[in-house]
Design a protein around this motif. Structure first.
Motif, mmCIF file in Angstrom:
data_model
loop_
_atom_site.group_PDB
_atom_site.id
_atom_site.type_symbol
_atom_site.label_atom_id
_atom_site.label_comp_id
_atom_site.label_asym_id
_atom_site.label_seq_id
_atom_site.Cartn_x
_atom_site.Cartn_y
_atom_site.Cartn_z
ATOM 1 N N GLY A 1 -61.153 -22.829 -17.323
ATOM 2 C CA GLY A 1 -59.939 -21.892 -18.013
ATOM 3 C C GLY A 1 -59.020 -22.428 -18.612
ATOM 4 O O GLY A 1 -58.588 -23.694 -18.225
ATOM 5 N N THR B 1 -55.654 -22.146 -18.042
ATOM 6 C CA THR B 1 -54.687 -22.261 -17.319
ATOM 7 C C THR B 1 -55.142 -23.615 -16.439
ATOM 8 O O THR B 1 -54.243 -24.577 -16.209
ATOM 9 C CB THR B 1 -54.374 -21.148 -16.247
ATOM 10 O OG1 THR B 1 -53.995 -20.167 -16.862
ATOM 11 C CG2 THR B 1 -53.526 -21.460 -15.093
ATOM 12 N N CYS C 1 -54.432 -26.639 -18.462
ATOM 13 C CA CYS C 1 -52.986 -26.801 -18.800
ATOM 14 C C CYS C 1 -52.666 -27.457 -17.241
ATOM 15 O O CYS C 1 -51.640 -28.708 -17.513
ATOM 16 C CB CYS C 1 -52.075 -25.615 -18.766
ATOM 17 S SG CYS C 1 -52.588 -24.987 -20.609
ATOM 18 N N HIS D 1 -47.098 -21.837 -23.397
ATOM 19 C CA HIS D 1 -47.590 -20.583 -22.451
ATOM 20 C C HIS D 1 -47.419 -20.770 -21.327
ATOM 21 O O HIS D 1 -46.872 -21.703 -20.665
ATOM 22 C CB HIS D 1 -49.190 -20.937 -22.598
ATOM 23 C CG HIS D 1 -49.911 -19.727 -21.950
ATOM 24 N ND1 HIS D 1 -50.212 -19.673 -20.567
ATOM 25 C CD2 HIS D 1 -50.488 -18.770 -22.657
ATOM 26 C CE1 HIS D 1 -50.749 -18.511 -20.289
ATOM 27 N NE2 HIS D 1 -51.374 -17.907 -21.544
ATOM 28 N N PRO E 1 -52.045 -22.759 -32.151
ATOM 29 C CA PRO E 1 -50.704 -22.463 -32.319
ATOM 30 C C PRO E 1 -50.163 -21.880 -30.844
ATOM 31 O O PRO E 1 -51.052 -21.658 -29.743
ATOM 32 C CB PRO E 1 -50.645 -21.168 -33.154
ATOM 33 C CG PRO E 1 -51.907 -20.602 -32.724
ATOM 34 C CD PRO E 1 -53.045 -21.726 -32.495
ATOM 35 N N ASP F 1 -59.614 -23.765 -25.247
ATOM 36 C CA ASP F 1 -60.487 -22.632 -24.567
ATOM 37 C C ASP F 1 -61.896 -22.378 -24.988
ATOM 38 O O ASP F 1 -61.809 -21.581 -25.987
ATOM 39 C CB ASP F 1 -59.793 -21.502 -24.037
ATOM 40 C CG ASP F 1 -58.505 -21.631 -23.029
ATOM 41 O OD1 ASP F 1 -58.474 -22.859 -22.696
ATOM 42 O OD2 ASP F 1 -57.610 -20.756 -22.816
ATOM 43 N N LYS G 1 -62.357 -18.275 -25.511
ATOM 44 C CA LYS G 1 -61.411 -17.770 -26.422
ATOM 45 C C LYS G 1 -62.339 -17.644 -27.642
ATOM 46 O O LYS G 1 -63.533 -17.181 -27.510
ATOM 47 C CB LYS G 1 -59.951 -18.132 -26.327
ATOM 48 C CG LYS G 1 -59.273 -17.647 -25.425
ATOM 49 C CD LYS G 1 -57.762 -18.158 -25.347
ATOM 50 C CE LYS G 1 -56.934 -17.840 -24.323
ATOM 51 N NZ LYS G 1 -55.678 -18.534 -23.887
HETATM 52 C C1 LIG Z 1 -54.829 -18.392 -23.405
HETATM 53 C C2 LIG Z 1 -53.878 -19.427 -23.411
HETATM 54 C C3 LIG Z 1 -53.503 -20.188 -22.286
HETATM 55 C C4 LIG Z 1 -53.983 -20.154 -20.729
HETATM 56 O O1 LIG Z 1 -55.584 -19.687 -20.818
HETATM 57 P P1 LIG Z 1 -56.245 -18.808 -19.526
HETATM 58 O O2 LIG Z 1 -57.477 -18.913 -20.151
HETATM 59 O O3 LIG Z 1 -55.750 -17.466 -19.633
HETATM 60 O O4 LIG Z 1 -56.092 -19.390 -18.363
HETATM 61 C C5 LIG Z 1 -52.808 -21.287 -22.617
HETATM 62 N N1 LIG Z 1 -52.221 -21.540 -23.717
HETATM 63 C C6 LIG Z 1 -52.427 -20.610 -24.725
HETATM 64 C C7 LIG Z 1 -51.830 -21.230 -25.968
HETATM 65 C C8 LIG Z 1 -53.255 -19.558 -24.583
HETATM 66 O O5 LIG Z 1 -53.534 -18.881 -25.753
#
Ligand SMILES: *Cc1c(COP(=O)(O)O)cnc(C)c1O
Length: 497
Positions: free
Chosen positions: A93, A95, A98, A127, A174, A233, A236
């Motif tokens: 995911g 997180t 990152c 984030h 963004p 992601d 998403k």
């Molecule tokens: C959703 C998101 C994250 C974190 O992602 P998760 O999948 O919720 O752990 C990090 N950065 C941005 C810009 C995001 O939209």
């Protein structure tokens, strides 16, 4: 062998699911990314099931994992402008992507001779996962204020913070809160010159901006020199079930520092590019299947649908008296604030607006206001995430948003003092003191009750009206709210006594 009846168990699960926010149908404008294509969801779930028993830990034992990961990374690399120097990993995911980007940059910095505490520079809109990463991996956070009205960051404000202790600068494509596209090219160029890693967080934009036609976007991917890593992601705008993201790194030697390897214990050698050990191969298989099913053209079509709906919604907000869209959003998301250029009696508070929309069955995401490091204040907003399914309900959504605004126009924002009145002044003062002792679980729970956030015998659900809750988040000192919310979430999963 089974002591419980599978049908009854599944029926119970269906009952529980019925109480969830609806994951399909376009009424929830955050958290879920609905392609609106039932056959795509069916394919994803069949792919998940096909690898249900596989351990994603070891791609040499389960070679299907290696093949699928290679193909997903290959697709992502092309999509994000990378050449053969770009390598990557599928993570669980955003997180995790990152976290790993920060850990890798820290280790690159150390390998380059960095000593002491490394620093992470980013706009305040970065984030929260990067706050978590800095906390986990021991970096100090240097957050740069954005323009209080537009939410946009100025490149030179970021570049000015560069120094020998900076291990990483993060920009977003963004950024989540207001959907601003950070000045990637300017920042990456300065980072390259200074020998500092530059990560582009495209967790939300990574699978949709490459297909965003129309307005020409400033370059933000690996085509920009100096971009050292990108997170994107799949769960998403890749429409995969939760548990899938990619982290791409420019350069094999950089990426090797992402790995953890040990042969120093009596068990099997552990060699992991990611944080987990044993893990599901399900989200990877689903992602792989979706990529093969959609291809670039399929993603482009879905992105075009998102773009049409987003454009239409932004135009609609522009016609609603008392609301404004914040800044210049890029991609299928945006935030809405009160339009303070109109007289008070025409203004719409975004949190009351969201509560009114929610009462009509539409879930928007409320974001608290924030005082930045430079003392300027970012207004409270309500966030909308648009997905392909949105287009199928656009007319209904329009009507609901207009009605919700009409219903709450001129209603003043919840006053912090009113929310805090539920707490005895003495207690509040005691709790807010800089040297206040850590709250124990019982005290924290007592305060939650006092301010009405947990009901006697409540089921852990949140209140219907969220505006007072958001006002509370803004009114109390951050460490105190963070402690109270920790208590709230911890109690949600506590088995009954
Ligand atoms: C959703 C998101 C994250 C974190 O992602 P998760 O999948 O919720 O752990 C990090 N950065 C941005 C810009 C995001 O939209």
């Amino acid at each position: 062998m089974l002591r419980g009846d599978p049908n009854e168990i599944l029926e119970r699960l269906q009952q529980l699911r019925a109480a969830d926010a609806p994951t399909h149908g376009g009424h929830v404008l955050s958290y879920v990314y609905d392609s609106g294509l039932a056959e795509l969801d069916d394919l994803a779930s069949a792919a998940m099931r096909a690898v249900q028993s596989v351990n994603g830990l070891d791609p040499t034992t389960f070679t299907s994992v290696a093949v699928m990961e290679r193909e997903v990374i290959g697709f992502a690399r092309d999509m994000l402008g990378g050449d053969e120097d770009v390598v990557g990993t599928v993570t669980t995911g955003g997180t995790e992507s990152c976290l790993l980007a920060v850990k890798t940059a820290r280790d690159v910095w150390r390998a380059g001779g960095g000593v002491g505490q490394p620093r992470l520079v980013a706009p305040v809109t970065v984030h929260a996962a990067f706050r978590k990463a800095a906390h986990y991996f021991g970096l100090s956070l240097d957050l740069v204020a954005v323009d209080a009205f537009t939410g946009a960051v100025t490149a030179s404000d970021l570049v000015d913070r560069l120094g020998p202790d900076v291990a990483l600068v993060v920009v977003s494509a963004p950024a989540y809160p207001f959907a601003g596209l950070d000045p990637v090219a300017e920042v990456a160029a300065a980072c390259e010159q200074a020998g500092v890693s530059c990560h582009v967080d495209a967790c939300i934009g990574g699978w949709v901006l490459p297909f965003w036609s129309g307005a020409s976007l400033a370059p933000w991917d690996f085509s920009v020199p100096g971009v050292s890593s990108i997170s994107a992601d799949i769960h998403k705008y890749g429409y995969a079930p939760k548990g899938a993201s990619v982290l791409l790194q420019r350069g094999r030697d950089r990426q090797r520092l992402q790995y953890f390897a040990t042969t120093g214990w009596p068990g099997y050698p552990v060699v992991n590019p990611t944080m987990l050990g044993s893990k599901s191969a399900g989200p990877l298989a689903a992602s792989w299947a979706i990529i093969h099913a959609l291809g670039r053209d399929g993603f482009a079509e879905l992105a075009a649908s998102c773009a049409r709906s987003t454009q239409a919604l932004i135009e609609l907000i522009g016609t609603i008296d008392g609301l404004r869209v914040v800044g210049t959003p890029v991609g299928p998301l945006f935030a809405v604030a009160t339009d303070e250029s109109v007289p008070i009696e025409r203004r719409v508070d975004p949190h009351h607006w969201a509560d009114a929309a929610r009462a009509a069955g539409w879930m928007l995401q409320q974001q608290p206001g924030l005082t930045q490091g430079d003392g300027s204040c970012l207004a409270p907003t309500t966030h909308l995430t648009v997905t392909p399914v949105t287009e199928s309900v656009l007319e209904q959504l329009f009507e609901a948003l207009v009605r919700a605004a009409d219903a709450v126009r001129a209603v003043p924002p919840v006053a912090a003092e009113a929310v805090l009145a539920a707490l005895p002044a003495e207690l509040l003062q005691e709790l807010s003191a800089p040297d206040a002792p850590a709250l124990d679980a019982q005290t924290a729970f007592g305060i939650l009750r006092q301010i009405g956030l947990v009901a006697e015998g409540g089921d852990g659900g949140l209140p219907q009206q969220m505006a007072p809750f958001l006002a509370l988040i803004e009114a109390l000192p951050h460490p105190l709210t963070e402690r109270l919310l920790t208590e709230l979430l911890a109690r949600v999963v506590e088995p009954p006594g």
